[in-house]
Design a protein around this motif. Structure first.
Motif, PDB file in Angstrom:
ATOM      1  N   ALA A  92       0.842  -1.202   0.000  1.00  0.00           N
ATOM      2  CA  ALA A  92       0.000   0.000   0.000  1.00  0.00           C
ATOM      3  C   ALA A  92       0.879   1.254   0.000  1.00  0.00           C
ATOM      4  N   ALA A  93       1.977   1.209   0.734  1.00  0.00           N
ATOM      5  CA  ALA A  93       2.871   2.379   0.803  1.00  0.00           C
ATOM      6  C   ALA A  93       3.533   2.612  -0.552  1.00  0.00           C
ATOM      7  N   ASN A  94       3.927   1.533  -1.219  1.00  0.00           N
ATOM      8  CA  ASN A  94       4.537   1.706  -2.552  1.00  0.00           C
ATOM      9  C   ASN A  94       3.538   2.294  -3.542  1.00  0.00           C
ATOM     10  N   ARG A  95       2.277   1.858  -3.458  1.00  0.00           N
ATOM     11  CA  ARG A  95       1.268   2.410  -4.362  1.00  0.00           C
ATOM     12  C   ARG A  95       1.021   3.899  -4.063  1.00  0.00           C
ATOM     13  N   TYR A  96       1.061   4.201  -2.773  1.00  0.00           N
ATOM     14  CA  TYR A  96       0.864   5.588  -2.343  1.00  0.00           C
ATOM     15  C   TYR A  96       1.991   6.483  -2.893  1.00  0.00           C
ATOM     16  N   VAL A  97       3.216   5.978  -2.848  1.00  0.00           N
ATOM     17  CA  VAL A  97       4.332   6.780  -3.393  1.00  0.00           C
ATOM     18  C   VAL A  97       4.053   7.065  -4.873  1.00  0.00           C
ATOM     19  N   ASP A  98       3.657   6.016  -5.602  1.00  0.00           N
ATOM     20  CA  ASP A  98       3.410   6.194  -7.032  1.00  0.00           C
ATOM     21  C   ASP A  98       2.270   7.196  -7.278  1.00  0.00           C
ATOM     22  N   ASP A  99       1.194   7.050  -6.496  1.00  0.00           N
ATOM     23  CA  ASP A  99       0.047   7.953  -6.667  1.00  0.00           C
ATOM     24  C   ASP A  99       0.400   9.403  -6.339  1.00  0.00           C
ATOM     25  N   GLN A 100       1.083   9.576  -5.237  1.00  0.00           N
ATOM     26  CA  GLN A 100       1.328  10.939  -4.749  1.00  0.00           C
ATOM     27  C   GLN A 100       2.500  11.606  -5.471  1.00  0.00           C
ATOM     28  N   ALA A 101       3.382  10.779  -6.038  1.00  0.00           N
ATOM     29  CA  ALA A 101       4.549  11.275  -6.782  1.00  0.00           C
ATOM     30  C   ALA A 101       5.229  12.462  -6.099  1.00  0.00           C
ATOM     31  N   PRO A 102       5.756  12.264  -4.912  1.00  0.00           N
ATOM     32  CA  PRO A 102       6.321  13.403  -4.168  1.00  0.00           C
ATOM     33  C   PRO A 102       7.425  14.130  -4.937  1.00  0.00           C
ATOM     34  N   TRP A 103       8.146  13.388  -5.792  1.00  0.00           N
ATOM     35  CA  TRP A 103       9.215  14.038  -6.554  1.00  0.00           C
ATOM     36  C   TRP A 103       8.664  15.139  -7.462  1.00  0.00           C
ATOM     37  N   ALA A 104       7.401  14.948  -7.926  1.00  0.00           N
ATOM     38  CA  ALA A 104       6.811  15.961  -8.799  1.00  0.00           C
ATOM     39  C   ALA A 104       6.288  17.149  -7.997  1.00  0.00           C
ATOM     40  N   LEU A 105       6.007  16.886  -6.706  1.00  0.00           N
ATOM     41  CA  LEU A 105       5.458  17.965  -5.859  1.00  0.00           C
ATOM     42  C   LEU A 105       6.540  18.948  -5.425  1.00  0.00           C
ATOM     43  N   LYS A 106       7.781  18.506  -5.599  1.00  0.00           N
ATOM     44  CA  LYS A 106       8.898  19.327  -5.095  1.00  0.00           C
ATOM     45  C   LYS A 106       8.771  20.774  -5.592  1.00  0.00           C
ATOM     46  N   LYS A 107       8.495  20.907  -6.901  1.00  0.00           N
ATOM     47  CA  LYS A 107       8.412  22.275  -7.454  1.00  0.00           C
ATOM     48  C   LYS A 107       7.023  22.869  -7.279  1.00  0.00           C
ATOM     49  N   THR A 108       5.969  22.014  -7.463  1.00  0.00           N
ATOM     50  CA  THR A 108       4.610  22.558  -7.486  1.00  0.00           C
ATOM     51  C   THR A 108       4.049  22.828  -6.101  1.00  0.00           C
ATOM     52  N   ASP A 109       4.370  21.969  -5.128  1.00  0.00           N
ATOM     53  CA  ASP A 109       3.748  22.112  -3.804  1.00  0.00           C
ATOM     54  C   ASP A 109       4.656  21.499  -2.724  1.00  0.00           C
ATOM     55  N   PRO A 110       5.729  22.187  -2.401  1.00  0.00           N
ATOM     56  CA  PRO A 110       6.715  21.606  -1.461  1.00  0.00           C
ATOM     57  C   PRO A 110       6.120  21.256  -0.090  1.00  0.00           C
ATOM     58  N   ALA A 111       5.092  22.001   0.331  1.00  0.00           N
ATOM     59  CA  ALA A 111       4.501  21.687   1.643  1.00  0.00           C
ATOM     60  C   ALA A 111       3.791  20.334   1.579  1.00  0.00           C
ATOM     61  N   ARG A 112       3.108  20.092   0.475  1.00  0.00           N
ATOM     62  CA  ARG A 112       2.424  18.793   0.299  1.00  0.00           C
ATOM     63  C   ARG A 112       3.468  17.674   0.177  1.00  0.00           C
ATOM     64  N   MET A 113       4.564  17.947  -0.524  1.00  0.00           N
ATOM     65  CA  MET A 113       5.629  16.950  -0.624  1.00  0.00           C
ATOM     66  C   MET A 113       6.115  16.558   0.787  1.00  0.00           C
ATOM     67  N   ALA A 114       6.280  17.559   1.631  1.00  0.00           N
ATOM     68  CA  ALA A 114       6.762  17.286   2.989  1.00  0.00           C
ATOM     69  C   ALA A 114       5.757  16.399   3.731  1.00  0.00           C
ATOM     70  N   THR A 115       4.477  16.676   3.532  1.00  0.00           N
ATOM     71  CA  THR A 115       3.441  15.863   4.199  1.00  0.00           C
ATOM     72  C   THR A 115       3.520  14.414   3.717  1.00  0.00           C
ATOM     73  N   VAL A 116       3.582  14.255   2.397  1.00  0.00           N
ATOM     74  CA  VAL A 116       3.619  12.905   1.822  1.00  0.00           C
ATOM     75  C   VAL A 116       4.853  12.143   2.344  1.00  0.00           C
ATOM     76  N   LEU A 117       5.988  12.806   2.362  1.00  0.00           N
ATOM     77  CA  LEU A 117       7.208  12.104   2.816  1.00  0.00           C
ATOM     78  C   LEU A 117       7.158  11.818   4.314  1.00  0.00           C
ATOM     79  N   TRP A 118       6.502  12.691   5.051  1.00  0.00           N
ATOM     80  CA  TRP A 118       6.361  12.403   6.494  1.00  0.00           C
ATOM     81  C   TRP A 118       5.458  11.177   6.710  1.00  0.00           C
ATOM     82  N   VAL A 119       4.350  11.153   5.985  1.00  0.00           N
ATOM     83  CA  VAL A 119       3.425  10.011   6.111  1.00  0.00           C
ATOM     84  C   VAL A 119       4.169   8.719   5.773  1.00  0.00           C
TER      85      VAL A 119
END
Ligand code: MSP
Length: 526
Positions: A418-445
């Motif tokens: 489930a965590a691997n699927r979540y990484v793929d869905d949330q794509a934190p690497w793409a959030l780095k530029k668009t929404d760094p605060a959301r990226m931080a949340t995803v990586l914390w989770v």
């Protein structure tokens, strides 16, 4: 510590006639995982193993090696003690049946049985298999051999007998009153039907050799090796001193783990001996299945024993531990194969868990300044993943209580998936530029989910779990199950060490499925 919060688990004590195999390591490993689980869950644990050093089988092995039995047992018992380091076992006590504490306990138990009128002197004639150290009825023989395939010999000697025939009804009542005494269920049915078929008195001494514990008052006899061996479980708690704290705290044992070959001794003879001596029987005996090697029974004649230390040299300690407990339905028979081992290492460990940890920690190192990120408000998906991780402990408790190690690991790996699927869905690497605060949340989770996964996989893969927890900067004192409370969640801003891979792939030239890892596509993979 209340009485209910203690746990006593034992392995069979192993005959000292060979090097420890995957089969011996398996039984002790299952107990080790349980002992670690219970300790992490706050129980006071006593985990006992040891070596069974008396009897005709060991005497014959010594004679064949041209050695004195004590010298042989000293040497071979050491191989079993060395398994502690090889397999990372965490037992609290190792008992040898040649120790004085054991002799004392056996003689005391014998005396109790005599005093109770359950032992008498008679004449034995019947079939005996030295390899199994067991008596067989004529009707049990298959083509003139024991049902196990062992050669039998005709024995006639003066023996002491235990009045087992008198215990049939009491044993059946005991099984009925204690439905979880024998597991799995099929084994329980086997035992109940064996006992229902009627019990014969059991020969409990021998006069034709001397390598054993002398019978009190009649040293021409040595005790039958099984009455000697079974007593180890109470000898290690200081029996006959039943008032001492160890005995009072830990007896009756919560679990005797055994292979299915020795269930009759543990589920019929042992409770009868104990009840006759006025000692409470153990709470549960679990009989697990048998490993074969690449489809073949392991045997001396085939020379195909899988030696535990060879396996660990080849694949590593945690991968072997994981494989053994994950591959089989615990209780069923199964086959060891190199291909199956490699599949588990490269799929479950390297690709699934390893890749999850690595891709998350690498992104945290690169994009969060190497510190635990700071989460913002949680989305439904964030909560779903965290809830799955937080729900694991309750599931695992239930599975460990049933000795269903394979299901406990499956449950952990469901959350890995489930965590691997979540990484793929949330794509934190793409959030780095668009929404760094959301990226931080995803990586914390994700990091917090990994904390749960690592804490809960400690019983099976302790070293790898510890390395993951080190990389999450979780202090030593925060790794037990009480630390799974959300109040002990990862603290934003905590500096993390440089990430490094925890589960290497098994790579072997020319073997399909072991190619080095393909170059990562996309930025989410490490
Ligand atoms: N000494 C007795 C046990 C006395 S307990 C009071 C004995 N020893 S043994 O060395 O033969 O070990 C037996 C145990 O080793 C089995 O019950 C099982 O737990 C384990 N195994 C040995 N070979 C095995 C396999 N091939 N597969 C799975 N486990 C097996 O019996």
């Amino acid at each position: 510590m209340t009485a209910a919060r203690r746990y006593y688990v034992t392995t069979p004590i192993y005959y000292v006639n060979d090097a420890p195999t995957i089969g011996h390591a398996y039984t002790t490993l299952a107990c080790d995982a349980l002992a670690r689980f219970m300790r992490l869950d706050g129980y006071q644990v006593r985990f006992l193993t040891g070596t069974d050093e008396h009897g005709q089988k060991v005497a014959q092995a010594a004679a064949a090696a041209g050695m004195d039995p004590q010298a042989l047992t000293d040497k071979v018992s050491q191989n079993f003690r060395d398994l502690r380091g090889v397999m990372n076992f965490s037992y609290d006590d190792f008992i040898r049946t040649t120790e004085p504490r054991h002799l004392k306990a056996c003689q005391a138990l014998w005396q109790k049985l005599v005093d109770a009128g359950d032992i008498y002197l008679g004449r034995f004639s019947g079939w005996y298999a030295v390899r199994d150290e067991a008596f067989y009825d004529e009707s049990e023989l298959v083509d003139g051999k024991a049902p196990t395939g062992a050669t039998v010999e005709w024995l006639e000697e003066e023996n002491y007998f235990f009045r087992l025939s008198a215990w049939q009804d009491r044993l059946l009542k005991f099984y009925e009153a204690n439905p979880s005494f024998i597991a799995p269920r099929t084994r329980r049915n086997e035992v109940v039907s064996f006992v229902s078929g009627g019990l014969k008195d059991l020969s409990v001494s021998r006069t034709s050799f001397t390598w054993g514990i002398p019978v009190p008052g009649d040293p021409r006899h040595v005790m039958y090796v099984w009455i000697d061996a079974l007593t180890n479980y109470i000898a290690a708690l200081g029996y006959p001193d039943t008032a001492n704290p160890d005995f009072k705290t830990f007896w009756p044992a919560d679990l005797h783990m055994v292979g299915k070959d020795i269930i009759r001794f543990h589920c019929v003879y042992w409770p009868a001996f104990l009840m006759a001596a006025g000692v409470e029987p153990p709470r549960r005996v679990f009989a697990h299945g048998w490993w074969t090697n690449e489809g073949q029974k392991m045997s001396k004649s085939l020379g195909n024993f899988v030696v535990a230390s060879d396996l660990v040299d080849r694949y590593g300690r945690d991968p072997v531990r994981y494989f053994l407990l994950r591959e089989l339905t615990f209780g069923a028979d199964g086959d060891f194969s190199h291909a199956a081992m490699v599949r588990r290492i490269n799929t479950d460990l390297a690709n699934d868990f390893g890749n999850l940890v690595q891709r998350v920690l690498t992104q945290v190192a690169r994009n969060c300044d190497g510190k635990v990120p700071s989460p913002g408000p949680l989305s439904e998906q964030d909560k779903a993943l965290l809830d799955a991780a937080r729900g694991l402990l309750v599931r695992l408790r239930a599975e460990y209580r049933e000795q269903a190690f394979h299901r406990a690991l499956e449950a952990v790996w469901e959350v890995v998936g489930a965590a691997n699927r979540y990484v793929d869905d949330q794509a934190p690497w793409a959030l780095k530029k668009t929404d760094p605060a959301r990226m931080a949340t995803v990586l914390w989770v994700l990091a917090e989910t990994i904390r749960y996964l690592a804490v809960l996989s400690q019983p099976v893969i302790p070293e790898s779990a510890a390395r993951i927890l080190d990389q999450l900067a979780v202090p030593e004192g925060r790794r037990s199950f009480t630390a799974l409370e959300p109040t002990h969640a990862l603290v934003p801003g905590t500096p993390l060490p440089k990430p490094e891979g925890v589960f290497p792939r098994y790579v072997e030239e020319g073997v399909p499925g072991t190619e080095p890892k393909p170059k990562a596509k996309g930025r989410g993979t490490a």
